[in-house]
Design a protein around this motif. Structure first.
Motif, PDB file in Angstrom:
ATOM      1  N   ASP A  59       1.912  -8.081  -5.846  1.00 49.57           N
ATOM      2  CA  ASP A  59       2.759  -7.527  -6.904  1.00 49.57           C
ATOM      3  C   ASP A  59       2.554  -6.023  -7.045  1.00 49.57           C
ATOM      4  O   ASP A  59       3.514  -5.268  -7.230  1.00 49.57           O
ATOM      5  N   VAL A  60       1.307  -5.593  -6.940  1.00 47.24           N
ATOM      6  CA  VAL A  60       1.023  -4.167  -7.091  1.00 47.24           C
ATOM      7  C   VAL A  60       1.696  -3.369  -5.981  1.00 47.24           C
ATOM      8  O   VAL A  60       2.369  -2.353  -6.227  1.00 47.24           O
ATOM      9  N   MET A  61       1.535  -3.815  -4.738  1.00 49.90           N
ATOM     10  CA  MET A  61       2.072  -3.022  -3.620  1.00 49.90           C
ATOM     11  C   MET A  61       3.595  -3.088  -3.566  1.00 49.90           C
ATOM     12  O   MET A  61       4.250  -2.120  -3.180  1.00 49.90           O
ATOM     13  N   LEU A 108      23.155   3.083   7.063  1.00 52.05           N
ATOM     14  CA  LEU A 108      21.796   3.567   6.869  1.00 52.05           C
ATOM     15  C   LEU A 108      20.994   2.529   6.094  1.00 52.05           C
ATOM     16  O   LEU A 108      21.455   2.008   5.071  1.00 52.05           O
ATOM     17  N   LEU A 109      19.809   2.200   6.606  1.00 52.52           N
ATOM     18  CA  LEU A 109      18.906   1.300   5.904  1.00 52.52           C
ATOM     19  C   LEU A 109      17.592   2.016   5.637  1.00 52.52           C
ATOM     20  O   LEU A 109      16.955   2.529   6.557  1.00 52.52           O
ATOM     21  N   TYR A 110      17.224   2.084   4.359  1.00 50.90           N
ATOM     22  CA  TYR A 110      15.926   2.622   3.964  1.00 50.90           C
ATOM     23  C   TYR A 110      14.953   1.455   3.802  1.00 50.90           C
ATOM     24  O   TYR A 110      15.269   0.455   3.155  1.00 50.90           O
ATOM     25  N   GLU A 111      13.771   1.612   4.349  1.00 45.17           N
ATOM     26  CA  GLU A 111      12.719   0.608   4.220  1.00 45.17           C
ATOM     27  C   GLU A 111      11.515   1.274   3.545  1.00 45.17           C
ATOM     28  O   GLU A 111      10.868   2.137   4.132  1.00 45.17           O
ATOM     29  N   LEU A 112      11.245   0.905   2.301  1.00 44.28           N
ATOM     30  CA  LEU A 112      10.167   1.514   1.545  1.00 44.28           C
ATOM     31  C   LEU A 112       8.892   0.689   1.699  1.00 44.28           C
ATOM     32  O   LEU A 112       8.888  -0.520   1.424  1.00 44.28           O
ATOM     33  N   VAL A 113       7.824   1.334   2.161  1.00 44.22           N
ATOM     34  CA  VAL A 113       6.572   0.647   2.476  1.00 44.22           C
ATOM     35  C   VAL A 113       5.411   1.363   1.784  1.00 44.22           C
ATOM     36  O   VAL A 113       5.303   2.590   1.862  1.00 44.22           O
ATOM     37  N   THR A 114       4.570   0.590   1.117  1.00 39.05           N
ATOM     38  CA  THR A 114       3.420   1.160   0.421  1.00 39.05           C
ATOM     39  C   THR A 114       2.271   1.372   1.394  1.00 39.05           C
ATOM     40  O   THR A 114       1.813   0.430   2.056  1.00 39.05           O
ATOM     41  N   ALA A 115       1.817   2.618   1.511  1.00 38.04           N
ATOM     42  CA  ALA A 115       0.782   2.988   2.482  1.00 38.04           C
ATOM     43  C   ALA A 115      -0.561   2.348   2.142  1.00 38.04           C
ATOM     44  O   ALA A 115      -0.886   2.104   0.971  1.00 38.04           O
ATOM     45  N   ASP A 138       5.109   2.089  -8.630  1.00 37.70           N
ATOM     46  CA  ASP A 138       5.968   3.026  -9.366  1.00 37.70           C
ATOM     47  C   ASP A 138       6.631   4.031  -8.435  1.00 37.70           C
ATOM     48  O   ASP A 138       7.776   4.454  -8.668  1.00 37.70           O
ATOM     49  N   ALA A 139       5.913   4.404  -7.354  1.00 33.77           N
ATOM     50  CA  ALA A 139       6.471   5.391  -6.426  1.00 33.77           C
ATOM     51  C   ALA A 139       7.732   4.859  -5.731  1.00 33.77           C
ATOM     52  O   ALA A 139       8.619   5.645  -5.369  1.00 33.77           O
ATOM     53  N   LYS A 140       7.833   3.537  -5.565  1.00 36.36           N
ATOM     54  CA  LYS A 140       9.040   2.976  -4.972  1.00 36.36           C
ATOM     55  C   LYS A 140      10.239   3.168  -5.893  1.00 36.36           C
ATOM     56  O   LYS A 140      11.342   3.498  -5.444  1.00 36.36           O
ATOM     57  N   VAL A 141      10.008   2.956  -7.179  1.00 35.40           N
ATOM     58  CA  VAL A 141      11.093   3.119  -8.144  1.00 35.40           C
ATOM     59  C   VAL A 141      11.530   4.581  -8.201  1.00 35.40           C
ATOM     60  O   VAL A 141      12.724   4.894  -8.254  1.00 35.40           O
ATOM     61  N   GLU A 142      10.546   5.494  -8.159  1.00 35.13           N
ATOM     62  CA  GLU A 142      10.874   6.917  -8.174  1.00 35.13           C
ATOM     63  C   GLU A 142      11.636   7.315  -6.907  1.00 35.13           C
ATOM     64  O   GLU A 142      12.592   8.104  -6.951  1.00 35.13           O
ATOM     65  N   LYS A 143      11.201   6.769  -5.767  1.00 33.72           N
ATOM     66  CA  LYS A 143      11.893   7.073  -4.513  1.00 33.72           C
ATOM     67  C   LYS A 143      13.314   6.503  -4.541  1.00 33.72           C
ATOM     68  O   LYS A 143      14.265   7.155  -4.064  1.00 33.72           O
ATOM     69  N   LEU A 144      13.484   5.310  -5.097  1.00 32.51           N
ATOM     70  CA  LEU A 144      14.817   4.728  -5.201  1.00 32.51           C
ATOM     71  C   LEU A 144      15.727   5.613  -6.042  1.00 32.51           C
ATOM     72  O   LEU A 144      16.904   5.794  -5.714  1.00 32.51           O
ATOM     73  N   GLU A 145      15.188   6.188  -7.103  1.00 38.27           N
ATOM     74  CA  GLU A 145      15.993   7.068  -7.947  1.00 38.27           C
ATOM     75  C   GLU A 145      16.536   8.240  -7.145  1.00 38.27           C
ATOM     76  O   GLU A 145      17.721   8.613  -7.275  1.00 38.27           O
ATOM     77  N   ARG A 146      15.715   8.797  -6.273  1.00 41.87           N
ATOM     78  CA  ARG A 146      16.160   9.928  -5.458  1.00 41.87           C
ATOM     79  C   ARG A 146      17.186   9.478  -4.414  1.00 41.87           C
ATOM     80  O   ARG A 146      18.137  10.209  -4.112  1.00 41.87           O
ATOM     81  N   ILE A 147      17.005   8.275  -3.871  1.00 44.58           N
ATOM     82  CA  ILE A 147      17.960   7.762  -2.885  1.00 44.58           C
ATOM     83  C   ILE A 147      19.320   7.526  -3.544  1.00 44.58           C
ATOM     84  O   ILE A 147      20.371   7.884  -2.985  1.00 44.58           O
ATOM     85  N   LEU A 148      19.310   6.933  -4.723  1.00 37.63           N
ATOM     86  CA  LEU A 148      20.563   6.678  -5.427  1.00 37.63           C
ATOM     87  C   LEU A 148      21.279   7.990  -5.758  1.00 37.63           C
ATOM     88  O   LEU A 148      22.513   8.090  -5.658  1.00 37.63           O
ATOM     89  N   THR A 154       2.887   6.000  -1.835  1.00 34.90           N
ATOM     90  CA  THR A 154       1.465   5.759  -2.116  1.00 34.90           C
ATOM     91  C   THR A 154       1.286   5.199  -3.517  1.00 34.90           C
ATOM     92  O   THR A 154       2.091   5.454  -4.429  1.00 34.90           O
ATOM     93  N   LEU A 155       0.229   4.440  -3.683  1.00 36.11           N
ATOM     94  CA  LEU A 155      -0.110   3.894  -4.990  1.00 36.11           C
ATOM     95  C   LEU A 155      -0.727   4.975  -5.869  1.00 36.11           C
ATOM     96  O   LEU A 155      -1.402   5.888  -5.373  1.00 36.11           O
ATOM     97  N   SER A 156      -0.508   4.867  -7.160  1.00 36.59           N
ATOM     98  CA  SER A 156      -1.216   5.745  -8.090  1.00 36.59           C
ATOM     99  C   SER A 156      -2.681   5.326  -8.140  1.00 36.59           C
ATOM    100  O   SER A 156      -3.067   4.267  -7.613  1.00 36.59           O
ATOM    101  N   GLU A 157      -3.518   6.146  -8.753  1.00 35.96           N
ATOM    102  CA  GLU A 157      -4.946   5.813  -8.828  1.00 35.96           C
ATOM    103  C   GLU A 157      -5.162   4.485  -9.543  1.00 35.96           C
ATOM    104  O   GLU A 157      -5.980   3.660  -9.115  1.00 35.96           O
ATOM    105  N   ALA A 158      -4.440   4.270 -10.630  1.00 36.60           N
ATOM    106  CA  ALA A 158      -4.602   3.012 -11.372  1.00 36.60           C
ATOM    107  C   ALA A 158      -4.117   1.827 -10.546  1.00 36.60           C
ATOM    108  O   ALA A 158      -4.756   0.760 -10.520  1.00 36.60           O
TER     109      ALA A 158
END
Length: 451
Positions: free
Chosen positions: A314-316, A432-439, A320-330, A256-260
């Protein structure tokens, strides 16, 4: 008696033909009378049709079209069952047609099987210099002979030659009579307006197309089918998973996107959709987008709508949540070999800096790219991040995890990215393929289209 010769991408038909010959030629829609030379001419790719028509009419002719003496080729490859079936299907179709197999399934092996079966000089046409070098090395190793190269700074012909599409486009009308078989790797490229002429200017009667995704959204695969032959064999990743390719899982992860970010996205997307509503553009096809681009040349509101669309994208895609999720995947896959895909060069370098990942983009030099991939292959690097350039035409070392942070709605692109982790596995492991999608963004529709 008539004579057939290859000349400037055409078949020149000369000689003292009788009335029967003239009648047979006049009855062919693809043959034209050349008033200047008092001969007839046919497009080079209609060479087999011309021979068949003359044979049926009982017209004698001297065939001097091809200067392609037989080759004695043998292979050490033992074709898998599906590869053998693909080759048999192509041969049964008159040595013409497209073979559709997923990345990593050994399309090159099928092509080598065709070269051995026919034993004629062969031209292999590829889209990139990387693929050109890979094919040349493969053929030299397999057949223990020098292989010609057109492209990558060289123009050297041999009975077995590999060429880029660009070089083949420039030289097909000159060297076409040297080859009895032409193999188009990533044959979907042949649907492009300019590249079609390669197949039209070559008389080679035997033609094979290789691809992981034959059909094109613009319908140009129908042109490919006319010039190369129809799709004669098809297997998907699902068909081969387990027995020949790694079993695989696809996990769609929603962020999900942050409020900003949400505020910026809604503002930009609103500007875009408001303009569409007021201009009666529905964005249902590529032509609608082209219309918007055309209007942006003289309509400030259309231009602002295009810019707003890019800001929203660009926003979607860079959430930032994608980068955070990638950190957990790595972190979760510390022992795995990982390729991270994005649609943005800027994001590649952002991720490279944050996670210390080797980066490959269109800006990466050929030598540096080869070094990164070699170190990845040898295990010195366990992960890389890239923007599009590893989707096609590069021999990527085995990986078992892919992460798609962003991409287009192209089914071809998605299939190619999945194929990067579907190499044959000997340890029984799953890919395994992860597909990250912004809601709640347009990315949900993009992700649905590519699947």
């Amino acid at each position: 008696m008539l004579s057939l010769r290859f000349e400037d991408g055409t078949i020149r038909i000369g000689g003292d033909g009788d009335e029967g010959a003239a009648g047979a030629l006049d009855g062919l829609a693809f043959v034209e009378r050349d008033a200047r030379s008092l001969t007839w001419r046919a497009p080079a790719h209609r060479y087999p049709d011309l021979r068949a028509a003359l044979d049926e009419a009982g017209v004698g002719y001297e065939d001097r079209v091809l200067d392609a003496p037989a080759l004695d080729l043998t292979t050490t490859y033992d074709l898998r069952e599906y590869q053998r079936t693909a080759l048999d299907a192509w041969r049964e179709a008159g040595d013409r047609g497209v073979v559709e197999l997923p990345t990593g399934s050994g399309k090159t092996v099928v092509a080598i099987g065709a070269m051995v079966a026919l034993g004629v000089p062969t031209l292999v046409v590829v889209p990139t210099v990387d693929l050109l070098e890979q094919w040349r090395r493969e053929l030299e190793a397999e057949f223990d002979r020098e292989v010609g190269q057109m492209g990558g700074g060289e123009q050297r012909l041999a009975p077995l030659t590999v060429s880029t599409y660009d070089s083949a486009y420039l030289r097909a009308d000159d060297v076409g009579d040297r080859f009895g078989l032409v193999i188009f790797d990533e044959v979907h490229h042949l649907g492009g307006e300019g590249y079609r002429d390669i197949a039209r200017l070559l008389p080679a009667p035997a033609r094979m197309g290789l691809t992981a995704t034959f059909e094109r959204p613009d319908g140009a695969h129908e042109v490919v089918a006319d010039l190369v032959g129809p799709r004669v064999y098809r297997r998907t990743a699902d068909d081969l998973a387990g027995d020949h390719l790694a079993e695989y899982d696809i996990k769609r992860v929603t962020v999900t996107l942050s409020e900003a970010e949400r505020e910026r996205y809604e503002a930009a997307q609103g500007t875009f959709t408001d303009y569409l509503a007021s201009s009666n553009i529905r964005m249902r096809s590529g032509s609608d987008y082209q219309e918007l681009v055309k209007r942006s040349g003289n309509d400030p509101r259309a231009r602002e709508a295009l810019l707003a669309k890019q800001r929203a994208r660009d926003v979607m895609m860079h959430a930032d949540a994608k980068v955070e999720k990638l950190e957990r995947i790595l972190d979760r896959h510390r022992e795995d070999r990982i390729i991270v895909f994005t649609a943005s060069t800027d994001l590649v370098y952002r991720l490279s800096e944050r996670f210390l990942l080797p980066a490959i983009t269109h800006q990466t030099g050929a030598s540096e790219r080869r070094t990164i991939l070699r170190r990845f292959r040898e295990g010195e690097y366990a992960r890389v991040v890239t923007a599009n350039v590893l989707d096609e035409g590069v021999d990527v070392p085995d990986a078992n995890v892919a992460v798609v942070l962003s991409g287009s709605g192209s089914e071809r692109e998605f299939t190619q990215r999945l194929g990067r982790v579907l190499r044959p596995k000997t340890d029984g492991g799953r890919a395994l393929l992860y597909e990250l999608v912004t809601a709640e963004t347009a990315e949900e529709g993009v992700a649905s289209r590519r699947r």
